[in-house]
Design an enzyme around this catalytic site. Structure first.
Site, PDB file in Angstrom:
ATOM      1  N   GLY A  99       0.995  -1.294  -0.053  1.00  0.00           N
ATOM      2  CA  GLY A  99      -0.311  -0.212  -0.157  1.00  0.00           C
ATOM      3  C   GLY A  99       0.770   0.908  -0.068  1.00  0.00           C
ATOM      4  O   GLY A  99       1.868   1.394   0.270  1.00  0.00           O
ATOM      5  N   CYS A 100       0.290   2.264  -0.254  1.00  0.00           N
ATOM      6  CA  CYS A 100       1.167   3.487  -0.603  1.00  0.00           C
ATOM      7  C   CYS A 100       0.950   3.838   1.026  1.00  0.00           C
ATOM      8  O   CYS A 100       2.697   4.496   1.150  1.00  0.00           O
ATOM      9  CB  CYS A 100       0.175   4.165  -0.599  1.00  0.00           C
ATOM     10  SG  CYS A 100      -1.580   4.969  -0.518  1.00  0.00           S
ATOM     11  N   TYR A 101       0.525   4.396   2.001  1.00  0.00           N
ATOM     12  CA  TYR A 101       0.568   4.447   3.358  1.00  0.00           C
ATOM     13  C   TYR A 101       2.377   3.711   3.577  1.00  0.00           C
ATOM     14  O   TYR A 101       3.370   3.763   4.605  1.00  0.00           O
ATOM     15  CB  TYR A 101      -0.281   4.952   4.030  1.00  0.00           C
ATOM     16  CG  TYR A 101      -1.157   5.441   4.156  1.00  0.00           C
ATOM     17  CD1 TYR A 101      -0.503   6.963   3.612  1.00  0.00           C
ATOM     18  CD2 TYR A 101      -2.434   5.488   3.683  1.00  0.00           C
ATOM     19  CE1 TYR A 101      -1.819   8.220   4.160  1.00  0.00           C
ATOM     20  CE2 TYR A 101      -3.295   7.293   3.837  1.00  0.00           C
ATOM     21  CZ  TYR A 101      -2.630   7.817   3.937  1.00  0.00           C
ATOM     22  OH  TYR A 101      -3.767   9.181   3.791  1.00  0.00           O
ATOM     23  N   THR A 152       4.225   2.001   2.329  1.00  0.00           N
ATOM     24  CA  THR A 152       5.983   2.452   1.270  1.00  0.00           C
ATOM     25  C   THR A 152       6.335   3.148   2.273  1.00  0.00           C
ATOM     26  O   THR A 152       7.806   3.082   2.721  1.00  0.00           O
ATOM     27  CB  THR A 152       5.405   1.739   0.466  1.00  0.00           C
ATOM     28  OG1 THR A 152       4.730   1.304  -0.244  1.00  0.00           O
ATOM     29  CG2 THR A 152       7.015   3.281  -0.607  1.00  0.00           C
ATOM     30  N   GLU A 178       6.068  10.197  -0.943  1.00  0.00           N
ATOM     31  CA  GLU A 178       6.442   9.864  -2.680  1.00  0.00           C
ATOM     32  C   GLU A 178       5.051  10.049  -2.909  1.00  0.00           C
ATOM     33  O   GLU A 178       3.944  11.024  -2.224  1.00  0.00           O
ATOM     34  CB  GLU A 178       5.977   8.612  -1.965  1.00  0.00           C
ATOM     35  CG  GLU A 178       5.180   7.843  -1.198  1.00  0.00           C
ATOM     36  CD  GLU A 178       4.912   6.479  -0.507  1.00  0.00           C
ATOM     37  OE1 GLU A 178       5.871   5.892  -0.877  1.00  0.00           O
ATOM     38  OE2 GLU A 178       3.943   6.019  -0.455  1.00  0.00           O
TER      39      GLU A 178
END
Length: 334
Positions: free
Chosen positions: A153-155, A157, A306
């Site tokens: 997931g984005c968070y 990472t 990011e």
């Protein structure tokens, strides 16, 4: 040349994947698909995402039977909801494809996790055991033999890239749980319209407090408890995470810097800061995770930034594919 299929290409992350695959010298797009019920079926990807106009003008084909698209395909990117990936991944694996899943369907090898946090009973326990978690900087060796890679997931990472080196080096006093305050742009909610993610309605606010499904993903893979509070910000894309930690007595700023340097000094998509802290403008539209930190006494604040659609999704998926097939990690990304 790797024949490559992108499923769920109409979304924001899907469109970013189209850009990367199209520019990759060793990949060829065989088709772009959406669900058979999608309103986008039959439209050109470049009509939905005009940045692709004249670059990729392929139609979004409705997919109900994967056999119509899997023949001769080497690589499948699933930019789909977790319940869709859950059903499609085994079919594409049976067809001999290597699958990169951008959803949460295979990120944690624990069926109970899905019942508790995703609200469904996982039917593929054998694939949960086989899937490799695609945190590229840490799991590269395992990816080289994998046929199913679960892109983080984005968070998670940004959180894991920030905390994992510190935890593995034993620098943190984990009796005081690291506190992650994270803010994402509205593109993280996807392209489908809703009042809650309408740009005019969004005002900086926390959501999913204590129950966001990325929280257990972070703690499971870190092997440590954290407090994670996500926020929705009134900007299109990007994630900024400010992480407050307590260090063990005697740990110095120089030790922290050395641990980060050892972890990422030769990793091309993590950029380390030593004099300033990262900002969103430094990463939006780019495939990097930028990390900086500050120390005062035993307190450590780590800041990571990011692009949620890139290092938090499409760029990391492509980075994983490059590792899997032996190409340079940055191929097509920079």
């Amino acid at each position: 040349m790797l024949n490559t299929l992108i499923v769920g290409a109409s979304g924001y992350a899907g469109a970013e994947l189209v850009t990367y695959v199209n520019r990759h010298p060793h990949m060829n797009i065989t088709a772009l698909t959406v669900s058979a019920q999608s309103n986008d079926a039959g439209k050109l990807i470049s009509d939905l995402h005009p940045q692709l106009k004249g670059i990729v003008d392929m139609p979004l084909q409705p997919m109900s039977d994967i056999s119509e698209f899997s023949a001769g395909v080497d690589v499948v990117f699933l930019a789909t909801a977790h319940e869709v990936s859950h059903d499609l991944a085994p079919q594409f694996l049976d067809a001999g494809c290597v699958v990169f899943d951008l959803s949460g369907a295979f990120r944690v090898n624990d069926s109970a996790f899905y019942e508790k946090y995703y609200g469904f009973t996982h039917q593929q326990p054998q694939l949960l055991a086989e899937a490799v978690y695609g945190l590229a900087e840490w799991n590269g060796e395992a990816m080289k033999e994998a046929n199913l890679i679960a892109v983080p997931g984005c968070y998670p990472t940004a959180a894991q890239l920030s905390l994992r080196p510190l935890i593995e080096a034993g620098l943190l006093d984990l009796n005081q749980w690291p506190v992650i305050n994270a803010t994402s742009g509205v593109s993280g909610a996807g392209r489908k319209a809703a009042v809650s993610n309408s740009f005019c309605e969004v005002s900086l606010q926390p959501y999913g407090v204590f129950n966001h499904r990325h929280h257990p993903e972070i703690t499971t893979h870190l092997g440590a408890e954290v407090i994670f509070t996500p926020h929705l910000g009134s900007f299109p894309r990007g994630i900024l995470e400010t992480i407050t930690c307590r260090m063990k007595p005697g740990v110095s700023k120089e030790q922290v810097a050395e641990v980060f340097q050892q972890a990422y000094g030769n990793k091309p998509l993590v950029r380390l800061y030593d004099k300033t802290l990262p900002a969103l403008k430094n990463v939006v539209g780019l495939p990097f995770c930028d990390i900086g930190f500050a120390v005062q006494g035993e307190h450590l604040i780590v800041v990571a930034a990011e692009d949620n659609l890139l290092k938090g999704a499409a760029a990391q998926a492509m980075q994983c594919a490059n590792i899997r097939f032996g190409y340079a990690e940055t191929q097509a990304l920079i």
